[in-house]
Design an enzyme around this catalytic site. Structure first.
Site, short mmCIF file in Angstrom:
data_model
loop_
_atom_site.label_atom_id
_atom_site.label_comp_id
_atom_site.label_asym_id
_atom_site.label_seq_id
_atom_site.Cartn_x
_atom_site.Cartn_y
_atom_site.Cartn_z
N ASP A 150 -133.72 -69.14 57.84
CA ASP A 150 -132.46 -68.78 57.16
C ASP A 150 -132.78 -67.98 55.90
O ASP A 150 -133.40 -68.51 54.96
CB ASP A 150 -131.68 -70.04 56.78
CG ASP A 150 -131.05 -70.74 57.98
OD1 ASP A 150 -131.12 -70.18 59.11
OD2 ASP A 150 -130.47 -71.82 57.79
N GLY B 128 -131.34 -73.06 61.80
CA GLY B 128 -131.07 -73.02 63.24
C GLY B 128 -130.29 -74.27 63.61
O GLY B 128 -130.69 -75.39 63.25
N ALA C 265 -132.40 -77.06 65.43
CA ALA C 265 -133.40 -77.71 64.58
C ALA C 265 -132.75 -78.49 63.45
O ALA C 265 -133.21 -79.58 63.09
CB ALA C 265 -134.36 -76.66 64.02
N ASP D 174 -111.57 -81.84 55.72
CA ASP D 174 -110.53 -82.82 56.06
C ASP D 174 -111.03 -83.91 57.00
O ASP D 174 -110.22 -84.60 57.65
CB ASP D 174 -109.31 -82.12 56.67
CG ASP D 174 -108.58 -81.27 55.64
OD1 ASP D 174 -108.50 -81.71 54.47
OD2 ASP D 174 -108.13 -80.17 55.99
N ASP E 14 -123.94 -79.39 61.51
CA ASP E 14 -125.19 -79.79 62.18
C ASP E 14 -125.60 -81.20 61.77
O ASP E 14 -126.05 -82.00 62.60
CB ASP E 14 -126.32 -78.81 61.84
CG ASP E 14 -126.01 -77.40 62.31
OD1 ASP E 14 -125.25 -77.26 63.28
OD2 ASP E 14 -126.54 -76.45 61.71
N ASN F 7 -119.68 -88.08 60.00
CA ASN F 7 -118.76 -87.61 58.96
C ASN F 7 -119.42 -87.72 57.57
O ASN F 7 -119.36 -86.80 56.75
CB ASN F 7 -117.48 -88.44 59.02
CG ASN F 7 -116.38 -87.95 58.11
OD1 ASN F 7 -116.10 -86.76 58.06
ND2 ASN F 7 -115.77 -88.87 57.38
O1 RIB Z 1 -125.18 -74.14 61.25
C1 RIB Z 1 -125.98 -73.50 60.30
C2 RIB Z 1 -127.06 -72.73 61.00
O2 RIB Z 1 -126.47 -71.69 61.76
C3 RIB Z 1 -128.04 -72.04 60.10
O3 RIB Z 1 -129.15 -72.84 59.79
C4 RIB Z 1 -128.37 -70.77 60.85
O4 RIB Z 1 -129.72 -70.67 61.20
C5 RIB Z 1 -127.48 -70.76 62.07
O5 RIB Z 1 -128.12 -71.22 63.19
#
Ligand code: RIB
Length: 277
Positions: free
Chosen positions: A14, A40, A43, A201, A225, A249
Protein backbone atom coordinates in the site's frame (compact mmCIF):
# COMPACT_ATOMS: atom_id res chain seq x y z
CA UNK A 1 -10.88 -27.15 19.38
CA UNK A 2 -10.39 -24.20 17.07
CA UNK A 3 -10.15 -25.13 13.37
CA UNK A 4 -7.79 -23.47 10.95
CA UNK A 5 -8.87 -20.39 8.99
CA UNK A 6 -7.72 -20.37 5.36
CA UNK A 7 -7.73 -16.92 3.74
CA UNK A 8 -7.56 -16.89 -0.05
CA UNK A 9 -6.92 -13.42 -1.37
CA UNK A 10 -4.82 -10.47 -2.35
CA UNK A 11 -1.65 -9.14 -0.83
CA UNK A 12 -0.48 -5.65 -1.81
CA UNK A 13 2.08 -3.03 -1.02
CA UNK A 14 0.00 0.00 0.00
CA UNK A 15 1.58 3.27 -1.19
CA UNK A 16 -0.18 5.87 0.93
CA UNK A 17 -0.22 9.66 0.79
CA UNK A 18 -2.04 11.70 3.42
CA UNK A 19 -3.95 14.57 1.90
CA UNK A 20 -6.05 17.42 3.33
CA UNK A 21 -8.94 16.12 1.22
CA UNK A 22 -9.53 13.58 -1.54
CA UNK A 23 -8.63 14.88 -5.03
CA UNK A 24 -11.29 15.72 -7.62
CA UNK A 25 -10.93 14.34 -11.19
CA UNK A 26 -8.12 16.16 -12.97
CA UNK A 27 -6.95 17.88 -9.79
CA UNK A 28 -3.43 17.87 -8.32
CA UNK A 29 -3.12 18.33 -4.58
CA UNK A 30 -0.06 18.78 -2.40
CA UNK A 31 -0.29 16.10 0.28
CA UNK A 32 1.52 15.17 3.46
CA UNK A 33 3.95 12.32 4.17
CA UNK A 34 4.24 9.24 1.92
CA UNK A 35 4.32 5.87 3.69
CA UNK A 36 4.45 2.27 2.43
CA UNK A 37 2.40 -0.28 4.41
CA UNK A 38 1.67 -3.96 3.88
CA UNK A 39 -1.91 -4.39 2.69
CA UNK A 40 -4.24 -6.23 0.36
CA UNK A 41 -7.73 -7.23 1.45
CA UNK A 42 -6.82 -10.92 1.75
CA UNK A 43 -3.64 -10.41 3.73
CA UNK A 44 -5.25 -7.75 5.94
CA UNK A 45 -8.02 -10.20 6.79
CA UNK A 46 -5.54 -13.01 7.45
CA UNK A 47 -3.58 -10.76 9.82
CA UNK A 48 -6.76 -9.62 11.58
CA UNK A 49 -7.83 -13.24 12.16
CA UNK A 50 -4.37 -14.10 13.50
CA UNK A 51 -4.36 -11.03 15.79
CA UNK A 52 -7.64 -12.32 17.27
CA UNK A 53 -5.96 -15.63 18.10
CA UNK A 54 -6.96 -17.84 15.17
CA UNK A 55 -4.73 -20.39 13.47
CA UNK A 56 -4.50 -18.83 9.98
CA UNK A 57 -3.07 -19.98 6.66
CA UNK A 58 -2.85 -17.50 3.77
CA UNK A 59 -3.20 -18.55 0.14
CA UNK A 60 -1.97 -15.72 -2.06
CA UNK A 61 0.71 -14.79 -4.56
CA UNK A 62 3.52 -12.24 -4.44
CA UNK A 63 5.81 -11.09 -7.24
CA UNK A 64 9.54 -11.54 -7.62
CA UNK A 65 10.19 -7.94 -6.52
CA UNK A 66 11.43 -6.65 -3.14
CA UNK A 67 7.80 -5.95 -2.14
CA UNK A 68 7.18 -9.71 -2.32
CA UNK A 69 9.85 -10.41 0.29
CA UNK A 70 8.52 -7.70 2.63
CA UNK A 71 4.91 -8.81 2.20
CA UNK A 72 5.70 -12.41 3.16
CA UNK A 73 7.73 -11.20 6.15
CA UNK A 74 4.77 -9.12 7.32
CA UNK A 75 2.53 -12.17 7.36
CA UNK A 76 5.13 -14.21 9.27
CA UNK A 77 5.50 -11.39 11.82
CA UNK A 78 1.76 -11.50 12.46
CA UNK A 79 1.82 -15.29 12.98
CA UNK A 80 0.17 -16.26 9.68
CA UNK A 81 1.21 -19.61 8.11
CA UNK A 82 2.75 -18.79 4.71
CA UNK A 83 3.29 -22.40 3.60
CA UNK A 84 0.64 -22.01 0.86
CA UNK A 85 1.90 -18.64 -0.40
CA UNK A 86 2.93 -18.61 -4.07
CA UNK A 87 5.34 -16.53 -6.10
CA UNK A 88 5.02 -15.31 -9.69
CA UNK A 89 7.33 -13.43 -12.03
CA UNK A 90 6.82 -9.68 -12.22
CA UNK A 91 5.50 -7.24 -9.69
CA UNK A 92 3.55 -7.81 -6.50
CA UNK A 93 0.14 -6.24 -6.10
CA UNK A 94 0.29 -2.51 -5.39
CA UNK A 95 -2.41 -0.18 -4.07
CA UNK A 96 -2.24 3.58 -4.54
CA UNK A 97 -4.10 5.10 -1.58
CA UNK A 98 -5.02 8.64 -0.58
CA UNK A 99 -6.20 9.24 2.99
CA UNK A 100 -7.85 12.55 3.90
CA UNK A 101 -7.98 14.43 7.19
CA UNK A 102 -11.16 12.60 8.26
CA UNK A 103 -9.60 9.18 7.64
CA UNK A 104 -11.57 8.52 4.42
CA UNK A 105 -9.70 7.09 1.44
CA UNK A 106 -9.54 6.39 -2.27
CA UNK A 107 -7.83 3.18 -3.43
CA UNK A 108 -6.70 1.97 -6.85
CA UNK A 109 -5.16 -1.52 -7.02
CA UNK A 110 -2.72 -2.84 -9.63
CA UNK A 111 -3.28 -6.60 -9.11
CA UNK A 112 0.18 -7.76 -10.28
CA UNK A 113 0.92 -11.23 -8.88
CA UNK A 114 -2.55 -11.48 -7.29
CA UNK A 115 -3.86 -12.35 -10.77
CA UNK A 116 -1.74 -15.53 -10.76
CA UNK A 117 -2.81 -17.13 -7.48
CA UNK A 118 -4.12 -20.71 -7.74
CA UNK A 119 -6.24 -22.83 -5.42
CA UNK A 120 -5.23 -26.28 -6.65
CA UNK A 121 -3.34 -28.60 -4.34
CA UNK A 122 -4.70 -27.08 -1.11
CA UNK A 123 -4.85 -29.25 2.00
CA UNK A 124 -8.18 -29.07 3.86
CA UNK A 125 -7.27 -31.22 6.88
CA UNK A 126 -8.18 -29.37 10.07
CA UNK A 127 -9.66 -26.38 8.19
CA UNK A 128 -12.89 -24.93 9.65
CA UNK A 129 -13.41 -21.88 7.44
CA UNK A 130 -12.23 -20.44 4.16
CA UNK A 131 -12.53 -16.68 3.67
CA UNK A 132 -12.09 -14.98 0.28
CA UNK A 133 -12.60 -11.58 -1.34
CA UNK A 134 -12.62 -10.42 -4.98
CA UNK A 135 -9.15 -8.97 -5.59
CA UNK A 136 -8.08 -12.37 -6.96
CA UNK A 137 -9.64 -14.11 -10.00
CA UNK A 138 -13.25 -15.15 -9.34
CA UNK A 139 -12.66 -18.58 -10.89
CA UNK A 140 -10.00 -19.25 -8.24
CA UNK A 141 -12.46 -18.30 -5.49
CA UNK A 142 -15.00 -20.67 -7.04
CA UNK A 143 -12.40 -23.47 -7.20
CA UNK A 144 -11.51 -23.01 -3.52
CA UNK A 145 -15.17 -22.85 -2.41
CA UNK A 146 -16.06 -26.00 -4.38
CA UNK A 147 -13.20 -27.82 -2.65
CA UNK A 148 -14.26 -26.38 0.71
CA UNK A 149 -17.86 -27.55 0.26
CA UNK A 150 -16.60 -31.04 -0.65
CA UNK A 151 -14.66 -31.11 2.64
CA UNK A 152 -17.43 -29.71 4.86
CA UNK A 153 -15.58 -26.41 5.35
CA UNK A 154 -17.61 -23.21 5.97
CA UNK A 155 -17.26 -20.62 3.20
CA UNK A 156 -17.23 -16.87 3.85
CA UNK A 157 -17.09 -14.34 1.01
CA UNK A 158 -16.36 -10.65 1.44
CA UNK A 159 -17.68 -9.47 -1.95
CA UNK A 160 -15.22 -6.57 -2.25
CA UNK A 161 -14.44 -4.78 -4.50
CA UNK A 162 -18.05 -4.48 -5.64
CA UNK A 163 -19.08 -6.58 -8.63
CA UNK A 164 -22.09 -8.66 -9.65
CA UNK A 165 -21.55 -12.38 -9.13
CA UNK A 166 -22.90 -15.45 -10.84
CA UNK A 167 -25.66 -17.16 -8.79
CA UNK A 168 -23.73 -20.43 -9.09
CA UNK A 169 -20.84 -18.88 -7.12
CA UNK A 170 -23.15 -17.28 -4.56
CA UNK A 171 -24.75 -20.72 -4.05
CA UNK A 172 -21.39 -21.88 -2.65
CA UNK A 173 -21.29 -19.15 0.04
CA UNK A 174 -22.37 -19.76 3.65
CA UNK A 175 -21.76 -16.21 4.96
CA UNK A 176 -21.65 -13.13 2.70
CA UNK A 177 -20.06 -9.95 4.08
CA UNK A 178 -20.87 -6.81 2.09
CA UNK A 179 -21.28 -3.07 2.49
CA UNK A 180 -24.34 -1.30 1.08
CA UNK A 181 -22.71 -0.54 -2.28
CA UNK A 182 -21.42 -4.10 -2.70
CA UNK A 183 -24.89 -5.46 -1.88
CA UNK A 184 -26.54 -3.05 -4.33
CA UNK A 185 -24.54 -4.34 -7.33
CA UNK A 186 -25.52 -7.97 -6.68
CA UNK A 187 -28.58 -8.92 -8.75
CA UNK A 188 -29.34 -11.45 -6.00
CA UNK A 189 -27.29 -12.08 -2.84
CA UNK A 190 -28.00 -15.84 -2.99
CA UNK A 191 -28.82 -18.13 -0.06
CA UNK A 192 -25.99 -17.07 2.31
CA UNK A 193 -26.46 -15.45 5.71
CA UNK A 194 -25.63 -11.76 5.19
CA UNK A 195 -23.46 -9.51 7.31
CA UNK A 196 -24.10 -5.96 6.08
CA UNK A 197 -21.42 -3.50 7.16
CA UNK A 198 -22.51 0.14 7.54
CA UNK A 199 -19.20 1.95 8.10
CA UNK A 200 -19.60 4.36 10.99
CA UNK A 201 -23.10 3.01 11.70
CA UNK A 202 -22.12 -0.51 12.76
CA UNK A 203 -23.50 -3.54 10.96
CA UNK A 204 -26.52 -5.78 10.51
CA UNK A 205 -26.07 -9.52 10.91
CA UNK A 206 -28.79 -11.77 9.51
CA UNK A 207 -31.25 -8.91 10.09
CA UNK A 208 -30.08 -8.00 13.64
CA UNK A 209 -28.39 -4.58 14.09
CA UNK A 210 -25.14 -4.12 16.05
CA UNK A 211 -24.31 -0.52 16.96
CA UNK A 212 -21.01 1.13 16.05
CA UNK A 213 -18.35 1.85 18.67
CA UNK A 214 -17.40 5.50 19.07
CA UNK A 215 -13.66 5.83 18.41
CA UNK A 216 -11.25 8.56 17.34
CA UNK A 217 -10.86 7.90 13.60
CA UNK A 218 -7.38 8.27 12.08
CA UNK A 219 -7.59 6.06 8.98
CA UNK A 220 -10.53 3.91 7.86
CA UNK A 221 -8.39 1.89 5.40
CA UNK A 222 -8.75 -1.82 6.17
CA UNK A 223 -11.58 -1.40 8.72
CA UNK A 224 -13.78 -3.77 6.72
CA UNK A 225 -10.90 -6.23 6.45
CA UNK A 226 -10.37 -6.19 10.22
CA UNK A 227 -14.08 -6.89 10.66
CA UNK A 228 -13.99 -9.86 8.25
CA UNK A 229 -10.83 -11.36 9.76
CA UNK A 230 -12.03 -11.04 13.35
CA UNK A 231 -15.46 -12.42 12.44
CA UNK A 232 -14.05 -15.61 10.91
CA UNK A 233 -11.60 -16.01 13.80
CA UNK A 234 -14.55 -16.06 16.19
CA UNK A 235 -16.55 -18.44 13.96
CA UNK A 236 -13.58 -20.81 13.81
CA UNK A 237 -13.54 -20.76 17.62
CA UNK A 238 -17.18 -21.87 17.77
CA UNK A 239 -18.95 -18.51 18.24
CA UNK A 240 -22.41 -17.87 16.80
CA UNK A 241 -22.56 -15.60 13.74
CA UNK A 242 -24.03 -12.82 15.91
CA UNK A 243 -21.22 -13.06 18.49
CA UNK A 244 -18.63 -13.28 15.70
CA UNK A 245 -20.07 -10.15 14.10
CA UNK A 246 -19.85 -8.33 17.46
CA UNK A 247 -16.12 -9.09 17.52
CA UNK A 248 -15.80 -8.06 13.86
CA UNK A 249 -17.63 -4.81 14.55
CA UNK A 250 -15.21 -3.97 17.40
CA UNK A 251 -12.15 -4.97 15.36
CA UNK A 252 -13.28 -2.70 12.52
CA UNK A 253 -13.56 0.18 14.98
CA UNK A 254 -10.06 -0.48 16.36
CA UNK A 255 -8.66 -0.57 12.81
CA UNK A 256 -9.88 3.01 12.31
CA UNK A 257 -7.71 4.22 15.21
CA UNK A 258 -4.37 3.24 13.60
CA UNK A 259 -2.75 4.23 10.32
CA UNK A 260 -2.41 1.62 7.59
CA UNK A 261 -4.73 -1.27 6.75
CA UNK A 262 -3.55 -3.87 9.27
CA UNK A 263 -4.37 -4.54 12.92
CA UNK A 264 -1.27 -4.35 15.11
CA UNK A 265 -0.15 -6.50 18.04
CA UNK A 266 -2.16 -4.42 20.53
CA UNK A 267 -5.43 -4.84 18.65
CA UNK A 268 -6.82 -7.77 20.64
CA UNK A 269 -6.49 -5.87 23.92
CA UNK A 270 -8.23 -2.84 22.40
CA UNK A 271 -11.00 -4.97 20.91
CA UNK A 272 -11.63 -6.69 24.25
CA UNK A 273 -11.72 -3.29 25.97
CA UNK A 274 -14.34 -2.04 23.51
CA UNK A 275 -16.43 -5.14 24.17
CA UNK A 276 -16.06 -4.60 27.90
CA UNK A 277 -14.16 -7.84 28.50
O1 RIB B 1 -9.27 -2.84 2.14
C1 RIB B 1 -8.07 -2.11 2.12
C2 RIB B 1 -7.13 -2.73 1.14
O2 RIB B 1 -7.66 -2.61 -0.16
C3 RIB B 1 -5.78 -2.09 1.07
O3 RIB B 1 -4.84 -2.66 1.95
C4 RIB B 1 -5.41 -2.21 -0.39
O4 RIB B 1 -4.26 -2.97 -0.61
C5 RIB B 1 -6.61 -2.81 -1.08
O5 RIB B 1 -6.50 -4.17 -1.25
Amino acid sequence: MMGTVVVLGSINADLVVQSPRLPLPGETLLGGPFVTYSGGKGANQAVAAARMGADVRMVGCVGGDPFGVELIAGLVDAGVDVGSMQRAEGSSGVAIITVDGRGENTIVVAPGANAHVRADGLSWAGVAIVLAQLEVPIDVVRDAFEQARAHGVTTVLNAAPATDLDPSLLALVDVLIVNQHELSVLATPGPAKIVLTLGGDGLVVDGAPIAAHQVSVLDTTGAGDACCGALVAALAGGASLYEAARLGNAAGAVACTVRGARLDGAARTHVEALLGG
